[in-house]
Design an enzyme around this catalytic site. Structure first.
Site, PDB file in Angstrom:
ATOM      1  N   VAL A 298       0.838  -1.198   0.000  1.00 48.62           N
ATOM      2  CA  VAL A 298       0.000   0.000   0.000  1.00 48.62           C
ATOM      3  C   VAL A 298       0.878   1.255   0.000  1.00 48.62           C
ATOM      4  CG1 VAL A 298      -1.741   1.328   1.283  1.00 48.62           C
ATOM      5  CG2 VAL A 298      -1.939  -1.157   1.130  1.00 48.62           C
ATOM      6  N   CYS A 299       1.989   1.210   0.709  1.00 49.72           N
ATOM      7  CA  CYS A 299       2.862   2.382   0.869  1.00 49.72           C
ATOM      8  C   CYS A 299       3.277   3.021  -0.458  1.00 49.72           C
ATOM      9  CB  CYS A 299       4.085   2.030   1.705  1.00 49.72           C
ATOM     10  SG  CYS A 299       3.689   1.453   3.373  1.00 49.72           S
ATOM     11  N   PRO A 300       3.760   2.248  -1.450  1.00 49.67           N
ATOM     12  CA  PRO A 300       4.180   2.921  -2.685  1.00 49.67           C
ATOM     13  C   PRO A 300       3.023   3.592  -3.424  1.00 49.67           C
ATOM     14  CG  PRO A 300       4.360   0.532  -2.923  1.00 49.67           C
ATOM     15  CD  PRO A 300       4.057   0.813  -1.480  1.00 49.67           C
TER      16      PRO A 300
ATOM     17  N   GLU B   3       0.468   5.124  -2.001  1.00 44.22           N
ATOM     18  CA  GLU B   3       0.233   6.384  -1.297  1.00 44.22           C
ATOM     19  C   GLU B   3       1.320   7.409  -1.595  1.00 44.22           C
ATOM     20  OE1 GLU B   3      -1.748   5.594   2.916  1.00 44.22           O
ATOM     21  OE2 GLU B   3       0.295   4.824   2.766  1.00 44.22           O
ATOM     22  N   LEU B   4       2.570   6.967  -1.527  1.00 47.89           N
ATOM     23  CA  LEU B   4       3.692   7.877  -1.734  1.00 47.89           C
ATOM     24  C   LEU B   4       3.706   8.409  -3.160  1.00 47.89           C
ATOM     25  CD1 LEU B   4       6.337   5.889   0.299  1.00 47.89           C
ATOM     26  CD2 LEU B   4       5.344   8.085   0.934  1.00 47.89           C
TER      27      LEU B   4
END
Length: 191
Positions: A48-50, A52-53
């Site tokens: 999920v992090c990439p 969002e970033l």
């Protein structure tokens, strides 16, 4: 205890900044004097992090025009941030600061460390030019944030700061600035 309306605490760390093609030192002093988003995420090389970033990276130029600097933070090192930036098509779009926080000082300063895991929660903090936290958003592990909604909140916070005595109701949009409210006795019970 909520951190809203509290001042950020001292920190010192190294960050990867792609536009400078280098590692740079960052402290709380770099955050003061402008609006800032501190964007915590659990870990590099995840799922999920990439998304969002990269979504936030798409809004970086617009945020810069609003006088907002962005600092992403995880408990990875600045070296890992660079490796991820070099390896991932999504992360390679990032031009904002990617702070390493392997000591956990920043994550703990923002009361955002997952107990016993050494990972940051998925949280966003908006900090005003005085170093005061204006809003906090935290989501669960599997739910990504939306940079478009973050933009709306930034604009609303800036509007309220620049227009004392006015507040921005739900779904307020900058283009509809006349839709703000002026709290007072005459408004009680009328909404």
């Amino acid at each position: 205890m909520s951190l809203v309306n509290t001042k950020i605490l001292p920190f010192s760390t190294m960050a990867y900044k792609a536009t400078e093609k280098d590692f740079v030192a960052v402290t709380e002093q770099d955050v003061l004097g402008k609006w800032a988003i501190v964007f915590f995420y659990p870990a590099d090389f995840t799922f999920v992090c990439p998304t969002e970033l990269a979504d936030l990276a798409d809004y970086y130029d617009e945020l810069q025009k609003l006088g907002v600097e962005v600092y992403s933070v995880s408990t990875d090192t600045h070296f890992v941030h660079k490796a991820w930036h070099d390896a991932s098509p999504e992360i390679s779009k990032i031009n904002y600061y990617m702070l390493g926080d392997q000591s956990g000082v920043i994550t703990n300063n923002f009361q955002n460390m997952r107990e016993g895991e050494g990972l940051a929660d998925r949280s966003t903090f908006l900090i005003d030019p005085d170093g005061v936290i204006q809003f906090v958003e935290t989501t669960c592990e599997g739910v990504g944030r939306n940079a478009a909604e973050l933009m709306r909140k930034v604009k609303a916070a800036q509007y309220v700061r620049n227009h004392p005595g006015e507040v921005c109701p739900a779904k307020w949009e900058e283009e509809e600035a006349s839709a703000t409210l002026k709290p007072g006795i005459d408004l009680v019970g009328k909404i």
